[in-house]
Design an enzyme around this catalytic site. Structure first.
Site, mmCIF file in Angstrom:
data_model
loop_
_atom_site.group_PDB
_atom_site.id
_atom_site.type_symbol
_atom_site.label_atom_id
_atom_site.label_comp_id
_atom_site.label_asym_id
_atom_site.label_seq_id
_atom_site.Cartn_x
_atom_site.Cartn_y
_atom_site.Cartn_z
ATOM 1 N N GLU A 64 -5.443 1.808 2.066
ATOM 2 C CA GLU A 64 -5.248 0.659 2.950
ATOM 3 C C GLU A 64 -5.542 1.055 4.389
ATOM 4 O O GLU A 64 -6.138 0.280 5.150
ATOM 5 C CB GLU A 64 -3.808 0.134 2.815
ATOM 6 C CG GLU A 64 -3.536 -1.172 3.558
ATOM 7 C CD GLU A 64 -3.034 -0.996 4.981
ATOM 8 O OE1 GLU A 64 -2.807 -2.005 5.657
ATOM 9 O OE2 GLU A 64 -2.875 0.169 5.431
ATOM 10 N N GLU A 65 -5.127 2.261 4.746
ATOM 11 C CA GLU A 65 -5.289 2.710 6.127
ATOM 12 C C GLU A 65 -6.753 2.965 6.489
ATOM 13 O O GLU A 65 -7.080 3.144 7.662
ATOM 14 C CB GLU A 65 -4.463 3.980 6.369
ATOM 15 C CG GLU A 65 -2.961 3.815 6.179
ATOM 16 C CD GLU A 65 -2.297 2.937 7.231
ATOM 17 O OE1 GLU A 65 -3.011 2.374 8.087
ATOM 18 O OE2 GLU A 65 -1.056 2.820 7.201
ATOM 19 N N HIS A 112 0.841 -1.196 0.000
ATOM 20 C CA HIS A 112 0.000 0.000 0.000
ATOM 21 C C HIS A 112 0.878 1.248 0.000
ATOM 22 O O HIS A 112 1.928 1.300 0.624
ATOM 23 C CB HIS A 112 -1.008 -0.022 1.145
ATOM 24 C CG HIS A 112 -0.500 0.308 2.517
ATOM 25 N ND1 HIS A 112 -0.413 1.600 2.989
ATOM 26 C CD2 HIS A 112 -0.095 -0.497 3.531
ATOM 27 C CE1 HIS A 112 0.005 1.579 4.246
ATOM 28 N NE2 HIS A 112 0.225 0.327 4.594
#
Length: 471
Positions: free
Chosen positions: A161-162, A115
């Site tokens: 992604e976070e 990511h």
């Protein structure tokens, strides 16, 4: 690496036991030496991007898009065919960057990902600039190596992604059943240079045990202790794994506290986090263990070289099945490589079926555009036939050929033109065109469509519903 409000404890299983005699590391084929200097330079660039954009590279912020654009430019210059996927999130638009190296068997894809986004409070250099820089430098090194991959090589740089693995979930969700089946393995690299480092291997023993074992065998060959880790739903490999694909990856630790046994094995400080700057503003380009980064980018290099050449065996497709992936272009610019833009759902020209098609030319300017896909025609086939539906129109007049479409096959570096169409005689009627490829049974064949226009009036070559079938 993605955070959660309540983290399930990570399950660890050490591979060494005190008092046992450790055997000599096994001999493995030498992997490439991926430049840690170049990798660190990529991380410095990501730090500079964050510095110029509010101190972070998070989804919905300009620093993330600037990161995507910079990585894309590096891969484009190295010869990769790049695709940017945009998708919506609660923090704004995010982007995936997918890079395909032309060549290799398109029905046998090996994929490597990381990511690219950070959290909003910091630049995210270890999490996960390190994984992104590692696969970027390995991708550049592989392209420059002159290797001829057996399998089709693909890299993914995930957005959001976070926010919950959104980018990788979006990517997998857009794949057709055939495209998912073509991905032989997905390997993930998230945080590979933690300053209080550990060497962890994803314990994906339910699916793709061989990927996991190749990682551990490489670490063993370097005399480097490792531990299995169950990352559960905190890794971008999750969507691939839940779709039945073989997965694996490595990780150097995040907020979990290093034990005394781990400190004895790997060095560092017991009682402190593997990365005390995890999801904090101090996750900068000084928050790195460069020895770990060097070791882990070489690990990535070993796996890319190994899996690009891996022999998965030959599987003969059922008689009459279409060997081409994404034959009607309905998945967008997936499985085809070439010029960015001609695979489109734009309303300027109709599709033969669905909404997407390949629209080559139509620029009214001097340009060459192409798309191609590589397949292996089974040696057991009785016949092989290439076909597509074409709709050609032009604003050119007269009997002089100014603009052309060439239908080509490339086998072992030799290009053969099967047919040439031009502005003369072009019309807007959909016509199916077919070509006998039986002479290429048992060979890897690249089907290539190339349009060339001059600087006068436009000619559009619109192609849809392609097929390469056998009997």
């Amino acid at each position: 690496m993605r955070t959660r409000a309540l983290l399930t404890p990570l399950v660890l299983a050490a591979v060494t036991t005190a008092g046992l005699t450790v055997a000599a590391p096994p001999a493995l084929a030498a992997g490439p030496d991926i430049s840690v200097t170049n990798t660190k330079a990529h991380l410095d660039q990501l730090q500079s991007i964050a510095n110029a954009n509010g101190g972070n590279r998070s989804t919905g912020r300009p620093g993330y898009k600037a990161s995507v654009d910079w990585v894309k430019a590096k891969l484009d210059a190295a010869g990769y065919t790049t695709t940017v996927q945009s998708f919506s999130t609660s923090s704004g638009t995010s982007y995936n960057l997918v890079a395909d190296l032309p060549g290799g068997d398109a029905s046998s894809v090996v994929m490597f990902g990381a990511h690219l986004d950070s959290v909003s409070v910091g630049p995210g250099i270890n999490d996960n600039g390190s994984g992104s820089a590692g696969i970027l430098e390995t991708a550049l090194a592989y392209a420059a190596s002159g290797q001829t991959p057996r399998n089709h090589v693909r890299f993914g740089f995930w957005g959001a992604e976070e926010l919950g693995l959104l980018g990788s979930k979006y990517y997998v969700g857009q794949l057709t059943t055939a495209q998912r089946s073509a991905i032989r393995s997905y390997q993930n690299f998230d945080m590979i240079a933690s300053p209080n480092v550990g060497y962890f291997v994803y314990d994906d023993n339910a699916v793709g045990n061989g990927v996991r074992d190749d990682f551990t065998a490489y670490y063993d060959s370097k005399g480097l202790p490792w531990e299995y880790i169950d990352v559960q739903g905190r890794s971008d490999r999750a969507a691939f794994r839940s779709s039945g694909m073989a997965t694996g990856g490595i990780f150097s630790g995040a907020e979990t506290i290093k034990t005394s046994a781990q400190a004895s094995k790997w060095g560092g400080v017991a009682g402190k986090a593997f990365d005390a700057c995890y999801h904090r503003a101090c996750d900068t380009n000084t928050n790195l263990d460069l020895v770990a980064l060097d070791r882990n980018v070489d690990t990535i290099g070993y796996m890319v070289w190994r899996y690009a050449a891996k022999d998965y065996g030959t599987t003969t497709p059922p008689t009459g099945s279409n060997l081409l992936a994404n034959p009607g272009f309905e998945s967008g610019a997936v499985s085809w490589t070439g010029t960015s833009g001609p695979i489109t759902s734009g309303a300027g020209r109709p599709a033969h079926s669905g909404t997407w098609k390949l629209w080559l030319g139509g620029n009214g300017a001097s340009a060459t555009e192409s798309e191609q896909q590589t397949v292996t025609i089974p040696s057991t086939a009785a016949t092989a036939q290439l076909s597509f539906w074409g709709r050609f129109d032009t604003a050119e007049t007269g009997s002089t050929v100014y603009d052309t479409l060439k239908v080509q096959v490339v086998v072992a570096g030799v290009t053969t033109t099967l047919a040439t169409y031009g502005n003369v005689g072009a019309d807007t009627t959909w016509v199916q065109r077919s070509f006998d490829l039986s002479a290429y049974r048992g060979k890897s064949v690249t089907v290539k469509l190339v349009a060339t226009e001059d600087s006068s009036a436009q000619t559009s070559f619109v192609i849809d519903d392609t097929a390469l079938t056998t009997t």
